[in-house]
Design an enzyme around this catalytic site. Structure first.
Site, mmCIF file in Angstrom:
data_model
loop_
_atom_site.group_PDB
_atom_site.id
_atom_site.type_symbol
_atom_site.label_atom_id
_atom_site.label_comp_id
_atom_site.label_asym_id
_atom_site.label_seq_id
_atom_site.Cartn_x
_atom_site.Cartn_y
_atom_site.Cartn_z
ATOM 1 N N ILE A 13 0.779 -1.151 0.109
ATOM 2 C CA ILE A 13 -0.057 0.173 0.107
ATOM 3 C C ILE A 13 0.829 1.071 0.138
ATOM 4 C CG2 ILE A 13 -1.663 1.225 1.359
ATOM 5 C CD1 ILE A 13 -2.330 -1.304 2.567
ATOM 6 N N SER A 14 0.598 2.237 -0.849
ATOM 7 C CA SER A 14 1.386 3.435 -1.026
ATOM 8 C C SER A 14 2.922 3.294 -1.158
ATOM 9 C CB SER A 14 0.859 4.198 0.354
ATOM 10 O OG SER A 14 1.590 5.444 0.212
ATOM 11 N N SER A 15 3.644 3.613 -0.069
ATOM 12 C CA SER A 15 5.311 3.158 -0.281
ATOM 13 C C SER A 15 5.303 1.819 -0.434
ATOM 14 C CB SER A 15 5.757 3.471 1.137
ATOM 15 O OG SER A 15 7.238 3.410 1.117
ATOM 16 N N ALA A 39 3.342 -0.331 -2.161
ATOM 17 C CA ALA A 39 2.888 -0.358 -3.347
ATOM 18 C C ALA A 39 4.017 0.187 -4.476
ATOM 19 C CB ALA A 39 1.702 0.209 -3.850
ATOM 20 N N HIS A 82 -6.294 8.680 -1.715
ATOM 21 C CA HIS A 82 -5.222 7.841 -1.660
ATOM 22 C C HIS A 82 -5.245 6.364 -0.838
ATOM 23 C CE1 HIS A 82 -0.955 7.081 -2.044
ATOM 24 N NE2 HIS A 82 -0.600 6.985 -0.656
#
Length: 449
Positions: free
Chosen positions: A175-177, A179, A316
């Site tokens: 997820i996010s970083s 991802a 996000h």
């Protein structure tokens, strides 16, 4: 077993995204910190350590120490279910900025899914102050270059060695970083990871910096664009000379993401379709849930080479409870859905064409060059522009143009090691009568000759 409270949302950063993307990394982290208190509380879970030479306890989150080369001092957390399948699959679940391995364990359903399906989950955890993974340094963006990817690869190797895990079923999601790190892992180690699922990430190499900074504002704002070929070359440059199969990729992004803006989603699609050698034109488009648009590339089933899910109006915080099950379907780690058989491994395809003014026939031979029998197969390839299949034999073909998947007939579904099957099709063309240049069997690239 420690409690696992599955949450319905990932970290909600959309409210401050308009200013976050323009701040230095430290300011970004401060802004995010207050919104992640509930998730970070999960990081206080007690994780009993496992010695280097011992297997971890089952049905509990365990910290593993001395797991191998670890240049950036990552922590390794492991979840092994009470009942593990023989030669289990490994899922690497990578946290977001300001998160941790224990927070990812508590905030997602992968551990409970492991209980159900018998795979093992590895939760890497950052110790640097930002709690963000390194997806920007030159060291991180090449195979064996150092930093976080090397440590995560060591975690996979430790788990394979201690549990006799199936090296053909190693997967990454984040997820996010996390991802972004999923993109990096698949670029650095295409021979290790069979597939990835990235929730609100950016393409491999997009966040690259040369000044030591962890933050790339241009990439975060979605202003870095390349052609599909350029993006593919950036990913391939991480492991020069590698010619083997490439991992499949599932991509998730919200259209209202103001932290890692939505244009990055399209750039990821460009990159991974090019890496897979499939058309950027979707082979299938549907809406599995209200507000979702799912496109599949290089195939129409649950294990297409690239699958991309766009969430209308979502920021996000794209990850929500229930999505983990969809990740498993794409990976082939569940027992439901219309998942084709596991990847066949090594394969070889030969193709010859006979053309005339406006048409052609193509004869294709598929050979199983691996050591395991293939029980059911799908051959994916992309027709050159202007070609349309009008009929075929020994397989069914869909769609008739673009990224095509040929599916076995009932009488030729089994391919023993060393065995071959011949299929073919007739097509019209508008001037380009060339044969397809790349093929993949059950999601794994074949040699062509």
């Amino acid at each position: 077993m420690p409690p696992r409270a599955v949450i319905t949302k990932g970290p909600d950063v959309s409210a401050t995204a308009g200013t976050i993307a323009r701040r230095p990394l430290r300011a970004v982290l401060v802004a995010l910190h207050g919104m992640l208190v509930a998730l970070l509380a999960a990081a206080l879970l007690t994780a009993p350590p496992a010695a280097a030479g011992e297997a971890a306890p089952t049905a509990t989150l365990t910290e593993v120490t001395n797991f191998g080369t670890n240049p950036s001092n990552l922590q390794m957390y492991l979840y092994v279910p009470q009942t593990v399948t023989a030669h289990p699959a490994i899922l690497v679940a990578v946290h977001y900025c300001t998160g941790s391995g224990p927070a990812m364990y508590s905030g997602t359903e992968y551990a409970s899914l492991a209980d159900k399906y018998g795979f093992i989950v590895v939760y890497p955890s950052v110790t640097r102050s930002s709690k963000c993974f390194d997806v920007s340094s030159p060291q991180a963006l090449r195979r064996g270059g150092g930093s976080d990817p090397v440590g995560i690869k060591s975690m996979v190797d430790w788990t394979v060695g201690h549990y006799d895990a199936d090296t053909s079923r190693v997967f990454a999601t984040g997820i996010s970083s996390g991802a972004m790190m999923t993109n990096v892992l698949l670029g650095d180690y295409p021979d290790v990871f069979a597939a990835g699922a990235a929730f609100a990430g950016v393409p491999f190499g997009c966040f690259a910096t040369s000044d030591g900074s962890e933050w790339n504002s241009a990439c975060a704002q979605g202003t870095i664009t390349h052609t599909a070929q350029q993006w593919g070359d950036i990913a391939r440059a991480a492991y020069p000379g590698y010619t083997g199969p490439r991992p499949r990729m599932q991509l998730w992004h919200g259209t209202a993401d103001d932290t890692l803006r939505y244009p990055n989603f399209g750039e990821e699609i460009k990159q991974w379709t090019n890496v897979q050698g499939v058309s950027q034109t979707p082979a299938a488009t549907d809406s599995p849930q209200s507000g979702w648009t799912r496109t599949r590339y290089g195939g129409t089933g649950d294990r297409a080479q690239v699958e991309a899910i766009s969430l209308q109006g979502v920021g996000h915080n794209v990850y929500a409870s229930g999505m983990g099950a969809r990740v498993l379907t794409f990976f082939g780690l569940d027992s439901g859905g219309s998942t084709p058989p596991p990847p066949a491994g090594a394969c070889k395809v030969t193709v010859t064409t006979n053309a005339w003014s406006s048409g052609l026939t193509a004869s294709v031979t598929i050979t199983n060059t691996g050591t395991s029998t293939v029980n059911g197969w799908q051959l994916a390839f992309t027709l050159p522009g202007g070609q349309t299949i009008t009929s075929g034999w020994n397989a069914t073909y869909a769609p008739s143009s673009g990224a095509v998947t040929a599916t076995n007939a009932s009488y030729n579904a089994t391919l023993a090691p060393g065995a071959s099957v011949g299929i073919g099709y007739q097509a019209t063309h508008t001037g380009n009568s060339a044969a397809p240049g790349a093929f993949s069997l059950n999601g794994k690239a074949c040699t062509v000759g």
